[in-house]
Write a protein that holds these residues in place. Structure first.
Motif, PDB file in Angstrom:
ATOM      1  N   GLY A  18     -24.069   2.920  43.386  1.00  0.00           N
ATOM      2  CA  GLY A  18     -22.648   3.196  43.578  1.00  0.00           C
ATOM      3  C   GLY A  18     -22.393   3.958  44.858  1.00  0.00           C
ATOM      4  N   LEU A  19     -23.262   4.914  45.153  1.00  0.00           N
ATOM      5  CA  LEU A  19     -23.120   5.679  46.390  1.00  0.00           C
ATOM      6  C   LEU A  19     -23.302   4.772  47.597  1.00  0.00           C
ATOM      7  CD1 LEU A  19     -22.779   8.414  47.772  1.00  0.00           C
ATOM      8  CD2 LEU A  19     -25.251   8.771  47.522  1.00  0.00           C
ATOM      9  N   ASP A  20     -24.274   3.862  47.510  1.00  0.00           N
ATOM     10  CA  ASP A  20     -24.482   2.918  48.606  1.00  0.00           C
ATOM     11  C   ASP A  20     -23.257   2.029  48.804  1.00  0.00           C
ATOM     12  OD1 ASP A  20     -26.985   3.888  49.105  1.00  0.00           O
ATOM     13  OD2 ASP A  20     -28.029   2.400  47.881  1.00  0.00           O
ATOM     14  N   VAL A  21     -22.653   1.612  47.696  1.00  0.00           N
ATOM     15  CA  VAL A  21     -21.452   0.770  47.777  1.00  0.00           C
ATOM     16  C   VAL A  21     -20.320   1.533  48.465  1.00  0.00           C
ATOM     17  CG1 VAL A  21     -19.630  -0.352  46.442  1.00  0.00           C
ATOM     18  CG2 VAL A  21     -22.026  -0.691  45.808  1.00  0.00           C
ATOM     19  N   LEU A  22     -20.146   2.796  48.096  1.00  0.00           N
ATOM     20  CA  LEU A  22     -19.094   3.614  48.707  1.00  0.00           C
ATOM     21  C   LEU A  22     -19.333   3.756  50.208  1.00  0.00           C
ATOM     22  CD1 LEU A  22     -18.606   6.404  46.008  1.00  0.00           C
ATOM     23  CD2 LEU A  22     -16.936   4.685  46.696  1.00  0.00           C
ATOM     24  N   LYS A  23     -20.573   3.931  50.605  1.00  0.00           N
ATOM     25  CA  LYS A  23     -20.882   4.058  52.035  1.00  0.00           C
ATOM     26  C   LYS A  23     -20.580   2.758  52.776  1.00  0.00           C
ATOM     27  CE  LYS A  23     -24.378   7.709  51.740  1.00  0.00           C
ATOM     28  NZ  LYS A  23     -25.809   8.061  51.951  1.00  0.00           N
ATOM     29  N   ILE A  24     -20.926   1.627  52.139  1.00  0.00           N
ATOM     30  CA  ILE A  24     -20.637   0.329  52.765  1.00  0.00           C
ATOM     31  C   ILE A  24     -19.127   0.170  52.956  1.00  0.00           C
ATOM     32  CG2 ILE A  24     -20.667  -2.177  52.403  1.00  0.00           C
ATOM     33  CD1 ILE A  24     -23.360  -1.753  50.936  1.00  0.00           C
ATOM     34  N   PHE A  57     -13.404  11.742  53.658  1.00  0.00           N
ATOM     35  CA  PHE A  57     -14.573  11.014  53.134  1.00  0.00           C
ATOM     36  C   PHE A  57     -15.674  10.899  54.175  1.00  0.00           C
ATOM     37  CE2 PHE A  57     -10.762   9.281  51.011  1.00  0.00           C
ATOM     38  CZ  PHE A  57     -11.010   9.773  49.743  1.00  0.00           C
ATOM     39  N   LYS A  58     -15.810  11.944  55.012  1.00  0.00           N
ATOM     40  CA  LYS A  58     -16.768  11.863  56.103  1.00  0.00           C
ATOM     41  C   LYS A  58     -18.214  11.782  55.614  1.00  0.00           C
ATOM     42  CE  LYS A  58     -16.690  16.908  56.773  1.00  0.00           C
ATOM     43  NZ  LYS A  58     -16.393  17.989  57.753  1.00  0.00           N
ATOM     44  N   GLU A  59     -18.477  12.257  54.358  1.00  0.00           N
ATOM     45  CA  GLU A  59     -19.854  12.208  53.868  1.00  0.00           C
ATOM     46  C   GLU A  59     -20.326  10.774  53.625  1.00  0.00           C
ATOM     47  OE1 GLU A  59     -17.426  12.945  50.022  1.00  0.00           O
ATOM     48  OE2 GLU A  59     -17.268  13.303  52.188  1.00  0.00           O
ATOM     49  N   PHE A  60     -19.367   9.818  53.543  1.00  0.00           N
ATOM     50  CA  PHE A  60     -19.737   8.421  53.313  1.00  0.00           C
ATOM     51  C   PHE A  60     -19.830   7.618  54.615  1.00  0.00           C
ATOM     52  CE2 PHE A  60     -17.305   9.722  49.489  1.00  0.00           C
ATOM     53  CZ  PHE A  60     -18.321   9.602  48.556  1.00  0.00           C
ATOM     54  N   ILE A  61     -19.425   8.253  55.735  1.00  0.00           N
ATOM     55  CA  ILE A  61     -19.317   7.525  56.999  1.00  0.00           C
ATOM     56  C   ILE A  61     -20.473   7.904  57.914  1.00  0.00           C
ATOM     57  CG2 ILE A  61     -17.857   7.116  59.028  1.00  0.00           C
ATOM     58  CD1 ILE A  61     -15.447   7.844  57.246  1.00  0.00           C
ATOM     59  N   SER A  62     -21.049   6.894  58.566  1.00  0.00           N
ATOM     60  CA  SER A  62     -22.151   7.130  59.506  1.00  0.00           C
ATOM     61  C   SER A  62     -21.680   8.037  60.641  1.00  0.00           C
ATOM     62  CB  SER A  62     -22.653   5.811  60.083  1.00  0.00           C
ATOM     63  OG  SER A  62     -23.109   4.966  59.031  1.00  0.00           O
ATOM     64  N   SER A  89     -13.730  19.324  62.489  1.00  0.00           N
ATOM     65  CA  SER A  89     -14.527  18.702  61.433  1.00  0.00           C
ATOM     66  C   SER A  89     -16.012  18.629  61.772  1.00  0.00           C
ATOM     67  CB  SER A  89     -14.001  17.295  61.130  1.00  0.00           C
ATOM     68  OG  SER A  89     -14.230  16.438  62.226  1.00  0.00           O
ATOM     69  N   LYS A  90     -16.315  18.575  63.089  1.00  0.00           N
ATOM     70  CA  LYS A  90     -17.718  18.412  63.474  1.00  0.00           C
ATOM     71  C   LYS A  90     -18.211  19.486  64.442  1.00  0.00           C
ATOM     72  CE  LYS A  90     -17.709  13.432  62.682  1.00  0.00           C
ATOM     73  NZ  LYS A  90     -18.133  12.107  63.164  1.00  0.00           N
ATOM     74  N   SER A  91     -17.298  20.424  64.792  1.00  0.00           N
ATOM     75  CA  SER A  91     -17.643  21.521  65.720  1.00  0.00           C
ATOM     76  C   SER A  91     -18.225  20.988  67.031  1.00  0.00           C
ATOM     77  CB  SER A  91     -18.635  22.490  65.050  1.00  0.00           C
ATOM     78  OG  SER A  91     -18.065  23.063  63.898  1.00  0.00           O
ATOM     79  N   ASP A  92     -17.749  19.844  67.442  1.00  0.00           N
ATOM     80  CA  ASP A  92     -18.264  19.212  68.652  1.00  0.00           C
ATOM     81  C   ASP A  92     -17.340  19.537  69.818  1.00  0.00           C
ATOM     82  OD1 ASP A  92     -19.305  17.636  70.647  1.00  0.00           O
ATOM     83  OD2 ASP A  92     -19.544  15.849  69.396  1.00  0.00           O
ATOM     84  N   ILE A  93     -17.553  20.682  70.470  1.00  0.00           N
ATOM     85  CA  ILE A  93     -16.693  21.110  71.564  1.00  0.00           C
ATOM     86  C   ILE A  93     -16.832  20.191  72.771  1.00  0.00           C
ATOM     87  CG2 ILE A  93     -18.416  22.743  72.417  1.00  0.00           C
ATOM     88  CD1 ILE A  93     -14.580  23.133  72.600  1.00  0.00           C
ATOM     89  N   SER A  94     -18.014  19.649  72.974  1.00  0.00           N
ATOM     90  CA  SER A  94     -18.225  18.757  74.123  1.00  0.00           C
ATOM     91  C   SER A  94     -17.362  17.504  74.002  1.00  0.00           C
ATOM     92  CB  SER A  94     -19.703  18.367  74.234  1.00  0.00           C
ATOM     93  OG  SER A  94     -20.493  19.522  74.479  1.00  0.00           O
ATOM     94  N   ALA A  95     -17.345  16.915  72.793  1.00  0.00           N
ATOM     95  CA  ALA A  95     -16.523  15.723  72.582  1.00  0.00           C
ATOM     96  C   ALA A  95     -15.036  16.071  72.691  1.00  0.00           C
ATOM     97  CB  ALA A  95     -16.819  15.109  71.219  1.00  0.00           C
ATOM     98  N   ALA A  96     -14.654  17.222  72.142  1.00  0.00           N
ATOM     99  CA  ALA A  96     -13.249  17.635  72.221  1.00  0.00           C
ATOM    100  C   ALA A  96     -12.823  17.790  73.676  1.00  0.00           C
ATOM    101  CB  ALA A  96     -13.035  18.941  71.456  1.00  0.00           C
TER     102      ALA A  96
END
Length: 589
Positions: free
Chosen positions: A77-83, A116-121, A151-158
């Motif tokens: 089920g978790l794999d399905v949610l990720k897909i 739902f970021k935990e399901f996204i690559s 959400s990702k603390s990515d200052i470089s991308a920001a």
């Protein structure tokens, strides 16, 4: 074990409750993929698939969340949610790359990505697609930077997103504001290690927008928002005082900062933080005083005194009565500032009511009189000043204000009467209430007189008994024109008395009808229905005959038809002149 596909889900019974819908979606997905390969897809089709896939994701997750025991099925089920989540993410990326879209779509994408970021690559394909167009809405870069940072603390991308946005939308100032804000947050997060970066960015923007103080003040706000980065903040204050001391907005901003606790020493050039309420107030007042001294222009001084008074009102509204010491300190400064602003004609007329509130407590009628004279046609001001006196139970002064308000507002003074009525009735003092009603029923404006005559009678009905109520009704009934409400109230009262005097009630009905119902049948039908319901058929006929002597022929025919239906036990519908509808006849079972 190989990863399951969505098509495997049905056969494995993995949390998908609508197998027909799933099969249909699989077919549509295949068709859409072929259209993409042929470059024939549209944004409408893409959005439809996003909605369908998102709905499937929610349904699947709902079923997945019901599972309590970890099992093979849970992992599938978790794999399905990720897909599903990554497929939705990919659809958004496809839409961002190929089509024009609006800000709503981006907000939905970011909501899904955040929740739902935990399901996204972890790849940023969607974000790369999001900012890949040169003519995209500039707000997108701000939104993307906020998301990627928070959400990702990515200052470089920001930073990259914002600089890319600035390169294509150099005139869109929120991009610069956001960039500076992120650098301030980063400096706080790194305990000052990135100070050199934020200082460089500040100096760059200060020079770039040196003729736009409103923009610079927004940077000011960001630097002082819940942050104690004294080196940066001190430099910014020095720059502002040095270059913008003749601008009233700068002093307003400095006062705001001082009130928030950041205290700048003009002599020492140092910045400190002070949480003490009175000292924060005093320092914020000092900013205005310094601004007034720094500006010799009478017009600028007037503006500063106005802003000074506005600042004090704002403090008063925010803190209320914190304690007696703070209250006394605030009132002392309010009186001084308001008096000076008044003397130089800098105090807006709506500010006088705030001045009057404190003057009432100190029994200073001069300021109250000023407030009224400045706002004679303003209902709100009259209402507030009357309320001040009523809250102090100063009824003599309240009546003075009411009388003056009636003269100024005329029939629009009804709201003042209503306020007076509400407060006085709360006292439950019968003498005080009776005195009020006796004043209200002789008001020079008919609408007010009529309303309070009806209210006076209803108060008697609830407090004085039948004999006294009848006596008051007799005194009032001939003083009201074109309004049957007094009679209606009396009839309702009599119907609930024990024993009920039907003859007296019938006489009230007939008297009311002759006075107020020469051009409609509603009140006549009331009277007929009352007698009929009480079994007084003879009296019902007499009322009908009385109506026939005053109504025109068309209305008589209508009344006769309704009366006949009533005698047959049929519900009768009567529409009154005011549009209200009444039914007479047997009650529903």
């Amino acid at each position: 074990m190989s990863n399951p596909t969505i098509e495997d889900a049905e056969s494995e019974d993995l949390f998908v409750t609508n197998s027909c819908g799933l099969m249909k979606l699989a077919v549509e997905r295949k068709s859409f993929s072929e259209k993409i390969e042929r470059s024939e897809s549209t944004i409408g089709e893409c959005l439809q698939h996003i909605v369908a896939e998102t709905q499937l994701f929610f349904e699947t997750k709902k079923e997945y969340d019901k599972q309590v025991v970890e099992s093979e099925k849970d992992r599938k089920g978790l794999d399905v949610l990720k897909i599903l989540a990554n497929r939705i993410n990919g659809l958004y990326a496809h839409m961002f790359r190929l089509y024009s879209y609006d800000i709503v779509h981006i907000k939905k994408f970011m909501f899904f990505h955040t929740k739902f970021k935990e399901f996204i690559s972890e790849d940023n394909d969607s974000f790369s697609a999001l900012i890949s167009k040169k003519h995209i809405d500039p707000r997108v870069y701000v939104m993307a930077a906020r998301y990627i940072y928070h959400s990702k603390s990515d200052i470089s991308a920001a930073r990259r997103y914002l600089m890319y946005g600035i390169s294509h939308h150099a005139s869109y100032k929120p991009l610069y504001i956001s960039h500076f804000t992120f650098e301030v947050l980063m400096m706080k997060k790194t305990n000052g290690d990135s100070l050199s970066i934020v200082l460089k960015k500040y100096k760059e923007y200060f020079e770039l927008f040196k003729n736009d103080l409103k923009f610079l003040l927004k940077l000011f706000d960001k630097a002082f928002h819940d942050s104690k980065v004294y080196e940066l903040q001190t430099i910014m204050i020095k720059d502002m005082i040095e270059k913008y001391s003749e601008n009233v907005l700068m002093w307003k901003q400095l006062s705001k900062i001082n009130y928030s606790g950041f205290i700048y020493g003009y002599d020492t050039g140092k910045l400190e933080y002070d949480a003490h309420c009175r000292r924060r107030m005093q320092n914020s007042f000092d900013a205005f005083e310094n601004g007034i001294q720094a500006n010799e222009s009478p017009e600028k001084q007037k503006v500063l005194w106005k802003l000074y008074a506005q600042h004090i009102i704002g403090i008063r509204n925010r803190i209320g009565i914190a304690n007696e010491t703070i209250e006394a300190f605030l009132i002392e400064n309010m009186k001084r500032v308001f008096q000076h602003a008044h003397d130089i004609h800098a105090l807006p007329k709506e500010f006088y009511v705030h001045w009057a509130e404190f003057s009432i407590k100190e029994h200073d009628p001069v300021v109250v009189k000023r407030a009224i004279e400045m706002n004679k046609s303003c209902i709100k001001i009259w209402f507030q000043i009357l309320g001040f006196y009523l809250n102090l139970n100063s009824f003599d002064m309240a009546y003075r204000v009411l009388n003056d308000g009636v003269q100024a507002l005329e029939v629009n003074s009804l709201c003042l009467w209503n306020l007076m009525s509400f407060i006085i009735k709360r006292t439950k003092d019968k003498k005080l209430i009776d005195e009020f009603y006796n004043k209200a029923i002789v008001c020079q404006y008919e609408q007010i007189r009529t309303e309070y005559k009806v209210q006076y009678l209803k108060w008697y009905e609830n407090t004085q008994g039948r004999i006294a109520t009848r006596k008051l009704f007799k005194a009032l009934k001939d003083t009201i024109e074109d309004n049957p409400e007094l009679y209606k109230s009396m009839i309702s009262f009599e119907k609930h008395q024990s024993p009920k005097n039907n003859s007296f009630i019938n006489n009230l009905y007939v008297e009311m009808c002759f006075k107020y119902s020469r051009y409609d049948i509603g009140l006549w039908m009331d009277a007929i229905a009352f007698n009929y319901s009480e079994g007084h058929y003879k009296e019902a006929v007499e009322v009908f005959q009385s109506a026939s002597s005053v109504l025109d022929q068309v209305l008589i025919s209508d009344l006769k038809m309704k009366f006949e239906r009533l005698k047959l036990g049929t519900k009768v519908k009567v529409t009154y002149p005011d549009g209200t509808v009444h039914y007479f006849g047997p009650k529903d079972d």
